[in-house]
Design a protein around this motif. Structure first.
Motif, PDB file in Angstrom:
ATOM      1  N   LYS A 176      31.402  15.918  14.978  1.00 50.97           N
ATOM      2  CA  LYS A 176      30.591  16.372  16.117  1.00 50.97           C
ATOM      3  C   LYS A 176      29.241  15.663  16.146  1.00 50.97           C
ATOM      4  N   ALA A 177      28.719  15.323  14.971  1.00 46.86           N
ATOM      5  CA  ALA A 177      27.486  14.536  14.939  1.00 46.86           C
ATOM      6  C   ALA A 177      27.741  13.136  15.473  1.00 46.86           C
ATOM      7  N   ALA A 178      28.890  12.562  15.116  1.00 45.20           N
ATOM      8  CA  ALA A 178      29.242  11.221  15.586  1.00 45.20           C
ATOM      9  C   ALA A 178      29.386  11.186  17.100  1.00 45.20           C
ATOM     10  N   CYS A 179      29.823  12.295  17.704  1.00 37.62           N
ATOM     11  CA  CYS A 179      29.942  12.358  19.164  1.00 37.62           C
ATOM     12  C   CYS A 179      28.585  12.188  19.838  1.00 37.62           C
ATOM     13  N   ASP A 180      27.520  12.555  19.141  1.00 37.30           N
ATOM     14  CA  ASP A 180      26.166  12.370  19.675  1.00 37.30           C
ATOM     15  C   ASP A 180      25.553  11.056  19.220  1.00 37.30           C
ATOM     16  N   GLY A 181      26.359  10.195  18.589  1.00 41.44           N
ATOM     17  CA  GLY A 181      25.895   8.865  18.236  1.00 41.44           C
ATOM     18  C   GLY A 181      25.346   8.709  16.842  1.00 41.44           C
ATOM     19  N   TYR A 182      25.470   9.734  16.002  1.00 43.51           N
ATOM     20  CA  TYR A 182      24.932   9.653  14.647  1.00 43.51           C
ATOM     21  C   TYR A 182      26.022   9.233  13.663  1.00 43.51           C
ATOM     22  N   THR A 183      25.611   8.542  12.607  1.00 41.35           N
ATOM     23  CA  THR A 183      26.525   8.141  11.549  1.00 41.35           C
ATOM     24  C   THR A 183      26.063   8.772  10.246  1.00 41.35           C
ATOM     25  N   SER A 184      26.805   8.516   9.175  1.00 33.39           N
ATOM     26  CA  SER A 184      26.449   9.095   7.883  1.00 33.39           C
ATOM     27  C   SER A 184      25.073   8.625   7.423  1.00 33.39           C
ATOM     28  N   ALA A 185      24.623   7.449   7.917  1.00 33.54           N
ATOM     29  CA  ALA A 185      23.288   6.944   7.546  1.00 33.54           C
ATOM     30  C   ALA A 185      22.179   7.816   8.117  1.00 33.54           C
ATOM     31  N   ASP A 186      22.488   8.589   9.174  1.00 32.85           N
ATOM     32  CA  ASP A 186      21.479   9.453   9.798  1.00 32.85           C
ATOM     33  C   ASP A 186      21.437  10.850   9.184  1.00 32.85           C
ATOM     34  N   PHE A 187      22.422  11.180   8.354  1.00 31.63           N
ATOM     35  CA  PHE A 187      22.506  12.538   7.823  1.00 31.63           C
ATOM     36  C   PHE A 187      21.424  12.766   6.757  1.00 31.63           C
ATOM     37  N   ILE A 188      20.861  13.949   6.796  1.00 28.06           N
ATOM     38  CA  ILE A 188      19.861  14.343   5.797  1.00 28.06           C
ATOM     39  C   ILE A 188      20.287  15.673   5.199  1.00 28.06           C
ATOM     40  N   GLU A 189      19.633  16.025   4.117  1.00 29.06           N
ATOM     41  CA  GLU A 189      19.891  17.342   3.543  1.00 29.06           C
ATOM     42  C   GLU A 189      19.466  18.412   4.542  1.00 29.06           C
ATOM     43  N   CYS A 190      20.317  19.368   4.725  1.00 33.64           N
ATOM     44  CA  CYS A 190      19.981  20.403   5.694  1.00 33.64           C
ATOM     45  C   CYS A 190      18.790  21.244   5.235  1.00 33.64           C
ATOM     46  N   GLY A 191      18.421  21.127   3.947  1.00 35.12           N
ATOM     47  CA  GLY A 191      17.179  21.719   3.471  1.00 35.12           C
ATOM     48  C   GLY A 191      17.244  23.192   3.173  1.00 35.12           C
ATOM     49  N   VAL A 192      18.434  23.754   3.135  1.00 32.76           N
ATOM     50  CA  VAL A 192      18.548  25.173   2.833  1.00 32.76           C
ATOM     51  C   VAL A 192      19.653  25.363   1.809  1.00 32.76           C
ATOM     52  N   ALA A 193      19.454  26.353   0.975  1.00 34.43           N
ATOM     53  CA  ALA A 193      20.505  26.710   0.029  1.00 34.43           C
ATOM     54  C   ALA A 193      21.642  27.372   0.793  1.00 34.43           C
ATOM     55  N   PRO A 194      22.789  27.493   0.163  1.00 39.13           N
ATOM     56  CA  PRO A 194      23.899  28.175   0.850  1.00 39.13           C
ATOM     57  C   PRO A 194      23.468  29.524   1.402  1.00 39.13           C
ATOM     58  N   GLN A 195      23.665  29.694   2.672  1.00 36.94           N
ATOM     59  CA  GLN A 195      23.179  30.887   3.351  1.00 36.94           C
ATOM     60  C   GLN A 195      24.256  31.964   3.401  1.00 36.94           C
ATOM     61  N   PRO A 196      23.826  33.218   3.506  1.00 39.27           N
ATOM     62  CA  PRO A 196      24.797  34.281   3.774  1.00 39.27           C
ATOM     63  C   PRO A 196      25.516  33.982   5.096  1.00 39.27           C
ATOM     64  N   THR A 197      26.758  34.351   5.173  1.00 41.19           N
ATOM     65  CA  THR A 197      27.514  34.095   6.390  1.00 41.19           C
ATOM     66  C   THR A 197      27.024  34.987   7.515  1.00 41.19           C
ATOM     67  N   PHE A 198      27.463  34.655   8.719  1.00 40.28           N
ATOM     68  CA  PHE A 198      27.127  35.479   9.879  1.00 40.28           C
ATOM     69  C   PHE A 198      27.561  36.914   9.637  1.00 40.28           C
ATOM     70  N   GLY A 199      28.774  37.073   9.121  1.00 38.64           N
ATOM     71  CA  GLY A 199      29.295  38.415   8.893  1.00 38.64           C
ATOM     72  C   GLY A 199      28.505  39.187   7.855  1.00 38.64           C
ATOM     73  N   GLN A 200      28.010  38.479   6.816  1.00 37.49           N
ATOM     74  CA  GLN A 200      27.209  39.136   5.786  1.00 37.49           C
ATOM     75  C   GLN A 200      25.821  39.517   6.303  1.00 37.49           C
ATOM     76  N   SER A 201      25.274  38.690   7.198  1.00 38.91           N
ATOM     77  CA  SER A 201      23.909  38.910   7.691  1.00 38.91           C
ATOM     78  C   SER A 201      23.850  39.931   8.809  1.00 38.91           C
ATOM     79  N   LEU A 202      24.942  40.032   9.584  1.00 37.98           N
ATOM     80  CA  LEU A 202      24.946  40.954  10.711  1.00 37.98           C
ATOM     81  C   LEU A 202      24.837  42.395  10.219  1.00 37.98           C
TER      82      LEU A 202
END
Length: 395
Positions: free
Chosen positions: A294-320
């Motif tokens: 999906k990132a590639a569909c917007d023109g990005y390649t693996s060279a553009d990827f960065i660390e998302c900067g967050v530790a593994p987050q609780p899931t939507f179901g856990q947070s709701l």
């Protein structure tokens, strides 16, 4: 060529003499045979079950069907010659000697079949088709038409509908919709193709002149590992050679794919639905995509990827309910429709974590984050913003 024609005629006449019990005036007492698609489906299955592939080899798997013919039965060749078959072994002998020029195409109605201890009279083609579709191991013309990964039909083609009318079919989708069976029901329409038709297989055009040739073509595609319903609910899979269309998920699963491999058939940039997030730094901030495709569909390649900067987050179901609440009612897109949910329980029914981190809400959505001093209410404009807020507040 003349010698071949004489030989074929001799085989047909010989078969008639060998298998028929005729009186002194057989022409006078000859019944009228009817061309039968259901018969050809049945014979095709028997040929495969008994390893009859043009070789002079016969086995005796007369229990392969979910019914047995009550003999004798009278069959007809495509040249009009009739043959009365006295037993199952005689039927296998006939099938062993079929060729593309001389093959069985009709049967004399009525005839009888035995199902366990019950004998049933089959009076016409409709009753014959209703019989064979109860045998889950018999592949009918309908079944073959739904598995279009081996070859493609060149359209338009013509079919004969249930009212015996000639109908023009202009596309594969149109054909599938015409004969599609709703889930949980049994099809009563048997696809009746007007031959000849042309198909393309491995970039080669092939003319199929008759029903016998159609079954031979499908037999050459190899055995499918499972039998699938004739229901048109198309799914697509992205492969190294491009997007492959399947008429329903069952056919895709037969090729080893699952729902995580499915992509949008109508998308200009199809991607699998698996959630394996990547992040990209943009001028307006960090954007998280569900996966690299999906990132590639917007023109990005693996060279553009960065660390998302967050530790593994609780899931939507856990947070709701523990980190944030949703101001109901809210709307969610599901299978092409928009559904309204009124509480957390209903909402979670439309959350599929192996497909997306968050349900497919219709935005904006109003949510309230819980804080030590109370709560903060926010109007969320899109999924990316929703995921960012969860990352910020639900650590």
């Amino acid at each position: 060529m003349k010698k071949i024609k004489i030989l074929l005629f001799f085989l047909a006449v010989s078969a008639t003499i060998f298998y028929s019990c005729s009186d002194s005036n057989p022409v006078e007492n000859q019944a009228v045979a009817t061309k039968s698609i259901a018969l050809r489906s049945t014979l095709n299955y028997l040929k495969k079950a008994n390893n009859i592939t043009g070789k002079n080899t016969t086995a005796t798997q007369d229990q392969a069907l979910c019914f047995n013919f009550v003999y004798p039965i009278t069959l007809s060749y495509n040249n009009g010659t009739q043959v009365t078959v006295s037993n199952f072994q005689g039927l296998l002998e006939i099938l062993t000697h079929e060729t593309t020029s001389l093959y069985i195409e009709g049967i004399v109605f009525p005839f009888q079949v035995q199902e366990e201890m019950t004998v049933t009279t089959i009076n016409n083609e409709a009753e014959f088709y209703a019989l064979i579709i109860q045998c889950t191991n018999i592949q009918t013309v309908n079944n073959f038409a739904f598995d279009f990964t081996c070859y493609s039909i060149v359209y338009p083609i013509h079919i004969i509908n249930a009212n015996n009318e000639n109908v023009t079919i202009n596309s594969q989708t149109e054909l599938m919709q015409y004969i599609s069976t709703p889930t949980g029901t049994t099809s009563t329409y048997q696809l009746n193709i007007v031959f000849p038709i042309t198909v393309v297989q491995v970039n080669q055009s092939i003319v199929i002149n008759d029903l016998y040739g159609f079954f031979e073509l499908n037999n050459s595609c190899g055995a499918t590992p499972c039998f699938c319903p004739t229901v048109y609910q198309p799914v697509c899979v992205l492969t190294p050679t491009g997007v492959v269309h399947y008429s329903n998920a069952c056919f895709a699963q037969c090729d080893g794919y699952d729902q995580n491999d499915f992509v949008d058939c109508n998308s200009s940039c199809p991607c699998p639905a698996n959630f394996d997030p990547v992040c990209v730094q943009t001028a307006t901030g960090i954007v998280q995509y569900d996966n690299a495709c999906k990132a590639a569909c917007d023109g990005y390649t693996s060279a553009d990827f960065i660390e998302c900067g967050v530790a593994p987050q609780p899931t939507f179901g856990q947070s709701l309910g523990s980190c944030f609440t949703i101001n109901y009612p809210a709307e969610i897109q599901h299978q092409g429709a928009i559904v309204t949910v009124h509480n957390d329980g209903e909402c979670l029914q439309y959350w599929f974590p192996n497909q997306s981190a968050i349900p497919a809400f219709v935005y904006p959505v109003t949510i309230s984050f819980m804080t030590p001093t109370g709560s903060t209410t926010v109007s969320v404009a899109n999924q990316t913003a929703f995921q960012t807020l969860i990352s910020q507040h639900c650590n």
